[in-house]
Design a protein around this motif. Structure first.
Motif, PDB file in Angstrom:
ATOM      1  N   LEU A  32       0.817  -1.211   0.000  1.00  0.00           N
ATOM      2  CA  LEU A  32       0.000   0.000   0.000  1.00  0.00           C
ATOM      3  C   LEU A  32       0.857   1.271   0.000  1.00  0.00           C
ATOM      4  CD1 LEU A  32      -2.914  -0.923   2.434  1.00  0.00           C
ATOM      5  CD2 LEU A  32      -2.814  -1.119  -0.032  1.00  0.00           C
ATOM      6  N   GLY A  33       1.961   1.239   0.739  1.00  0.00           N
ATOM      7  CA  GLY A  33       2.847   2.402   0.775  1.00  0.00           C
ATOM      8  C   GLY A  33       3.438   2.696  -0.587  1.00  0.00           C
ATOM      9  N   MET A  34       3.885   1.646  -1.257  1.00  0.00           N
ATOM     10  CA  MET A  34       4.434   1.791  -2.602  1.00  0.00           C
ATOM     11  C   MET A  34       3.358   2.334  -3.535  1.00  0.00           C
ATOM     12  SD  MET A  34       7.254   1.346  -4.072  1.00  0.00           S
ATOM     13  CE  MET A  34       7.733   1.653  -5.747  1.00  0.00           C
ATOM     14  N   GLN A  35       2.149   1.827  -3.356  1.00  0.00           N
ATOM     15  CA  GLN A  35       1.042   2.260  -4.198  1.00  0.00           C
ATOM     16  C   GLN A  35       0.811   3.766  -4.083  1.00  0.00           C
ATOM     17  OE1 GLN A  35      -0.347   0.591  -6.404  1.00  0.00           O
ATOM     18  NE2 GLN A  35      -1.729   2.244  -6.974  1.00  0.00           N
ATOM     19  N   ASP A  36       0.934   4.286  -2.846  1.00  0.00           N
ATOM     20  CA  ASP A  36       0.727   5.721  -2.647  1.00  0.00           C
ATOM     21  C   ASP A  36       1.703   6.535  -3.484  1.00  0.00           C
ATOM     22  OD1 ASP A  36      -1.314   5.220  -0.932  1.00  0.00           O
ATOM     23  OD2 ASP A  36      -0.088   5.341   0.873  1.00  0.00           O
ATOM     24  N   ILE A  37       2.936   6.057  -3.547  1.00  0.00           N
ATOM     25  CA  ILE A  37       3.942   6.760  -4.343  1.00  0.00           C
ATOM     26  C   ILE A  37       3.595   6.651  -5.825  1.00  0.00           C
ATOM     27  CG2 ILE A  37       6.377   6.817  -4.975  1.00  0.00           C
ATOM     28  CD1 ILE A  37       6.245   7.412  -2.189  1.00  0.00           C
ATOM     29  N   LEU A  38       3.258   5.433  -6.254  1.00  0.00           N
ATOM     30  CA  LEU A  38       2.961   5.219  -7.675  1.00  0.00           C
ATOM     31  C   LEU A  38       1.775   6.074  -8.114  1.00  0.00           C
ATOM     32  CD1 LEU A  38       3.413   1.360  -7.957  1.00  0.00           C
ATOM     33  CD2 LEU A  38       4.897   3.141  -8.869  1.00  0.00           C
ATOM     34  N   THR A  39       0.740   6.131  -7.270  1.00  0.00           N
ATOM     35  CA  THR A  39      -0.435   6.910  -7.627  1.00  0.00           C
ATOM     36  C   THR A  39      -0.066   8.372  -7.833  1.00  0.00           C
ATOM     37  OG1 THR A  39      -1.527   5.531  -6.017  1.00  0.00           O
ATOM     38  CG2 THR A  39      -2.826   7.280  -6.966  1.00  0.00           C
ATOM     39  N   ARG A  40       0.791   8.859  -6.957  1.00  0.00           N
ATOM     40  CA  ARG A  40       1.106  10.281  -7.009  1.00  0.00           C
ATOM     41  C   ARG A  40       1.944  10.630  -8.235  1.00  0.00           C
ATOM     42  NH1 ARG A  40       3.447  12.465  -1.467  1.00  0.00           N
ATOM     43  NH2 ARG A  40       2.620  10.488  -0.725  1.00  0.00           N
TER      44      ARG A  40
ATOM     45  N   ALA B 267       8.976  10.365  -8.609  1.00  0.00           N
ATOM     46  CA  ALA B 267       9.219  10.965  -7.299  1.00  0.00           C
ATOM     47  C   ALA B 267      10.490  11.810  -7.291  1.00  0.00           C
ATOM     48  CB  ALA B 267       9.296   9.875  -6.240  1.00  0.00           C
ATOM     49  N   PHE B 268      11.287  11.712  -8.362  1.00  0.00           N
ATOM     50  CA  PHE B 268      12.501  12.527  -8.396  1.00  0.00           C
ATOM     51  C   PHE B 268      12.186  14.011  -8.530  1.00  0.00           C
ATOM     52  CE2 PHE B 268      14.735   8.527  -9.235  1.00  0.00           C
ATOM     53  CZ  PHE B 268      15.735   8.667  -8.299  1.00  0.00           C
ATOM     54  N   TRP B 269      10.943  14.330  -8.870  1.00  0.00           N
ATOM     55  CA  TRP B 269      10.560  15.752  -8.861  1.00  0.00           C
ATOM     56  C   TRP B 269      10.815  16.349  -7.486  1.00  0.00           C
ATOM     57  CZ3 TRP B 269      10.624  18.942 -12.414  1.00  0.00           C
ATOM     58  CH2 TRP B 269      10.136  18.659 -13.694  1.00  0.00           C
ATOM     59  N   LEU B 270      10.503  15.582  -6.478  1.00  0.00           N
ATOM     60  CA  LEU B 270      10.725  16.061  -5.112  1.00  0.00           C
ATOM     61  C   LEU B 270      12.210  16.262  -4.864  1.00  0.00           C
ATOM     62  CD1 LEU B 270       8.306  14.029  -2.863  1.00  0.00           C
ATOM     63  CD2 LEU B 270       8.284  16.451  -3.395  1.00  0.00           C
TER      64      LEU B 270
ATOM     65  N   ASN C  45       6.917   7.579   2.874  1.00  0.00           N
ATOM     66  CA  ASN C  45       7.868   8.669   3.097  1.00  0.00           C
ATOM     67  C   ASN C  45       9.313   8.169   3.091  1.00  0.00           C
ATOM     68  OD1 ASN C  45       6.726  11.433   3.516  1.00  0.00           O
ATOM     69  ND2 ASN C  45       5.328  10.224   4.745  1.00  0.00           N
ATOM     70  N   THR C  46       9.506   6.915   3.514  1.00  0.00           N
ATOM     71  CA  THR C  46      10.854   6.345   3.476  1.00  0.00           C
ATOM     72  C   THR C  46      11.319   6.157   2.034  1.00  0.00           C
ATOM     73  OG1 THR C  46      10.292   5.183   5.498  1.00  0.00           O
ATOM     74  CG2 THR C  46      12.294   4.503   4.399  1.00  0.00           C
ATOM     75  N   ILE C  47      10.375   5.767   1.169  1.00  0.00           N
ATOM     76  CA  ILE C  47      10.733   5.612  -0.246  1.00  0.00           C
ATOM     77  C   ILE C  47      11.156   6.958  -0.827  1.00  0.00           C
ATOM     78  CG2 ILE C  47       9.865   4.982  -2.533  1.00  0.00           C
ATOM     79  CD1 ILE C  47       7.970   3.025  -1.130  1.00  0.00           C
ATOM     80  N   ILE C  48      10.425   8.009  -0.463  1.00  0.00           N
ATOM     81  CA  ILE C  48      10.787   9.338  -0.950  1.00  0.00           C
ATOM     82  C   ILE C  48      12.157   9.756  -0.410  1.00  0.00           C
ATOM     83  CG2 ILE C  48      10.163  11.785  -0.786  1.00  0.00           C
ATOM     84  CD1 ILE C  48       7.264  10.908  -1.105  1.00  0.00           C
ATOM     85  N   LEU C  49      12.410   9.428   0.870  1.00  0.00           N
ATOM     86  CA  LEU C  49      13.719   9.720   1.457  1.00  0.00           C
ATOM     87  C   LEU C  49      14.823   9.031   0.657  1.00  0.00           C
ATOM     88  CD1 LEU C  49      15.472  10.798   3.870  1.00  0.00           C
ATOM     89  CD2 LEU C  49      15.117   8.576   4.920  1.00  0.00           C
TER      90      LEU C  49
END
Lengths: 249, 269
Positions: free
Chosen positions: B30-38, B46-49, B125-129
Motif C-alpha cells: 500500500l505504501g508503494m502504491q501511494d507513491i505510484l499513484t502520485r 518521485a525525483f521531482w521532489l 515517506n521512506t521511499i521518498i527519502l
C-alpha cells in the motif's frame, strides 16, 4: 455441513457520535471548557444517534442469513459490526472463523494502475497473502477474460471491463464467514452466467453467509434465515420464507 | 479499576500493532502504491521532489552560506543532510497525522489493523527519502569529501529517528481523527520547529545562553544522531540518551492513547 465458524451477538447497541463542524474543532472545545461552557451554552454539537439496539443473533455453521430493511434501518452498520469494524458500546460480539466482507467491490482500485497491479492491490486489501496472490494471479486474470488488456491502465477499461476485473479479484476468496452487501453479479450475459456460478461456488464453501439485500428472489434462493431490521431493531427473525413473505407484501 | 483500564488499553494497542507488523506485506504494497499513484503520469516520478530539495539546498546555501560566512566543505554537506532529513521528518509527521482520515474508506470497509495505515505513510515517506538521499553522494563527490567509518553510526541513528516518528505519527493520527483542526496546529508547530532546529543554521553559531533551547528540542538530538556521523563526527552522549528517552516515553504515551480510543476511531471517521 460441519464447521467451526460461529457468530454471536448478544444485546448489541451501537451509538454514533455525530459531530458537527464545531465539535470536530479543538479550538471550540477548548473555548468551551475554558469558558465553562458559557460561550456555547446551547449545544456541545455532539448528537448521539442510536443506530442499532438490542441486537441478538446467534449463527452457527451452515446458516445463510439474509438481512432486509429499508434504507437507514442499520443493515450496513450491522454488517460492519459482524466484520469487526465497529465495536458496540454495549453488548458483546463474538466471531469465530476468518471473515471477509465484500461491502464495496471497488475498494482499493487505483484507476491509473494496470489491471494486474490492481489485482494485487485489491487482493492485498482483502487480506490475501502474497504467495496466494502469485498463485492465483493467472486464474484471476483468466476468469476476468481481459486478456491483453490486463497490462493496460484500469482507467482505459470500459465500465463493464472494470466491473469484471473487480469481480474476479473479489471472488478469489474462500473464507469461513462471508459478509456481503448485495450480491456480486455483473457484466454481459456470458460473464454474468460465469459470475453467478462462481458466487454460488464460493457461498457453498463458506460456513456462514450474511447477506444484506433488497431482492426477494435472491434472498429466498440463497438464505435459510432472514432478519428484518427497522430503525436499528430486529422486528422479525425466522425462516426465510416466513420473513420474506411478511416483508415483501 | 483505573489500573485495569490502563492495562486493557496497552493490550488493545499492542495486539493491533503486532498484527499490523505481522502483515508487513500490506504495509509495503500500500505504501508503494501511494507513491505510484502520485507520480505515475510523470516521467521523472518521485525525483521531482528530489529536484525540489536540491533547489532548496542550493538556495539556502547561497543565502545562509554567505550570510554566516560559512566554509563550503563544512556547511554544504551539513545543510544538505539537514534539509533532506528534515523534509523526511516533517512530511512523515504531517502525513502521519492524517493517516486514518485518508484511509477512512478502507477502514470502514475491511477489518485491518489500524497500525497498518500509519506504517503505510511511514513507508511511502521512506521511499521518498531514498530518492532524496541520492543528493548526498553528489555533494560529497563534488567537494571530494571522504566518508569515514563513523558514518555507519548513522544507520542506528536513522532507526531511532524512524521509531520516534512512528509513535509521533500514531499519536497524532488518533488526535487528528477526532479533532480535525489539529492538523493545522501540527503544521504550525512543525514550521516553528524547523526554525528552532539547526538545519539552516549551524549549532556552533548558537551562543551559550541559548543552548538550553537547543538541548530541550528533541528534534535537535534526532537530527544530530544521523547528521553528525555522516559528517565524520561522533554524536554526543546527550544526543543518544535524549533520543532514546523520548523514544521510550513517547511509545508508552502513544500506545496508551491508541489503545484507549481504539474502538472509537472507526466511529470518528
Amino acid at each position: 455441513m460441519i464447521g467451526s465458524a460461529s457468530i454471536s451477538l448478544s444485546d448489541v447497541y451501537i451509538d454514533f457520535p455525530v459531530f458537527n463542524s464545531a465539535s470536530m474543532s479543538l479550538k471550540n472545545r477548548i473555548l468551551h471548557t475554558a469558558s465553562g461552557g458559557m460561550l456555547d451554552k446551547k449545544h456541545t454539537g455532539i448528537v448521539i444517534v442510536r443506530s442499532l439496539q438490542q441486537i441478538n443473533i446467534q449463527l452457527k455453521a451452515g446458516e445463510r442469513l439474509g438481512i432486509v430493511g429499508h434504507n437507514g434501518s442499520g443493515k450496513t452498520t450491522l454488517l460492519r459490526v459482524i466484520s469487526g469494524i465497529y465495536r458496540p458500546v454495549h453488548g458483546t460480539v463474538r466471531v469465530n472463523g476468518n471473515c471477509i466482507s465484500l461491502i464495496n467491490i471497488n475498494l482499493g482500485i487505483d484507476p491509473e494502475a494496470t489491471g494486474r497491479e490492481n489485482v494485487k492491490l485489491r487482493a492485498t486489501m482483502m487480506g490475501i497473502s502474497p504467495a496466494q496472490i502469485r498463485e492465483q494471479m493467472d486464474e484471476i486474470i483468466d476468469f476476468s477474460g481481459l486478456g491483453e488488456f490486463i497490462e493496460m491502465p484500469f482507467r482505459t477499461y470500459s465500465s463493464g471491463m472494470q466491473l469484471r476485473l473487480a469481480f474476479s479479484v473479489s471472488s478469489c476468496i474462500s473464507p469461513q464467514i462471508l459478509v456481503m452487501d448485495e450480491w456480486l453479479s455483473t457484466g454481459d450475459k456470458d460473464f454474468k452466467a460465469r459470475a453467478e456460478q462462481r458466487m454460488n461456488a464460493i457461498v457453498s464453501k463458506t460456513e456462514i453467509l450474511v447477506l444484506a439485500s433488497h431482492s426477494c428472489e435472491l434472498l429466498s434462493r440463497t438464505c435459510n434465515r432472514v432478519i428484518w431490521l427497522d430503525h436499528g431493531k430486529i422486528i422479525m427473525d425466522g425462516p426465510a420464507e416466513d420473513v420474506l413473505a411478511k416483508y415483501f407484501t | 479499576m483505573v489500573r485495569l483500564q490502563i492495562r486493557e488499553s496497552f493490550a488493545e494497542a499492542w495486539s493491533d500493532i503486532s498484527l499490523g507488523l505481522k502483515n508487513h506485506h500490506v504495509i509495503t504494497v500500500l505504501g508503494m502504491q501511494d507513491i505510484l499513484t502520485r507520480y505515475r503520469r510523470s516521467k521523472v516520478g518521485a525525483f521531482w521532489l528530489t529536484i525540489g530539495i536540491a533547489t532548496t539546498i542550493a538556495t539556502l546555501y547561497i543565502v545562509f552560506g554567505t550570510l554566516f560566512k560559512q566554509n563550503i566543505s563544512e556547511f554544504l554537506p551539513y545543510l544538505a543532510i539537514g534539509v533532506i532529513l528534515w523534509n523526511f521528518i516533517s512530511s512523515a509527521i504531517l502525513d502521519g497525522g492524517n493517516s486514518f482520515i485518508v484511509s477512512s474508506d478502507t477502514i470502514l470497509q475491511v477489518k485491518m489493523p489500524l497500525f497498518v495505515h500509519v506504517m503505510r505513510v511511514l513507508w511511502s515517506n521512506t521511499i521518498i527519502l531514498a530518492h532524496n538521499v541520492v543528493i548526498l553522494p553528489l555533494v560529497f563527490l563534488f567537494l571530494l569529501k571522504p566518508l569515514s567509518f563513523v558514518a555507519l553510526l548513522a544507520i542506528p541513528g536513522m532507526l531511532i529517528v524512524m521509531l520516534n516518528l512512528s509513535w509521533i505519527m500514531l499519536m497524532l493520527s488518533v488526535i487528528c481523527a477526532r479533532y480535525r483542526d489539529f492538523s493545522m496546529i501540527v503544521q504550525n508547530v512543525t514550521q516553528v520547529l524547523y526554525f528552532f532546529t539547526p538545519i539552516m543554521w549551524s549549532e556552533t553559531l548558537m551562543p551559550e545562553r541559548a543552548g538550553i533551547l537547543l538541548r530541550i528540542n528533541p528534534f535537535y538530538h534526532l537530527v544530530s544522531i544521523v547528521r553528525a556521523p555522516l559528517l565524520g563526527k561522533l554524536p554526543s552522549m546527550l544526543n543518544w540518551e535524549y533520543s532514546l528517552v523520548v523514544l521510550v516515553l513517547g511509545w508508552i504515551l502513544a500506545t496508551y492513547l491508541f489503545g484507549r480510543f481504539y474502538s472509537k476511531i472507526a466511529y470518528w471517521l
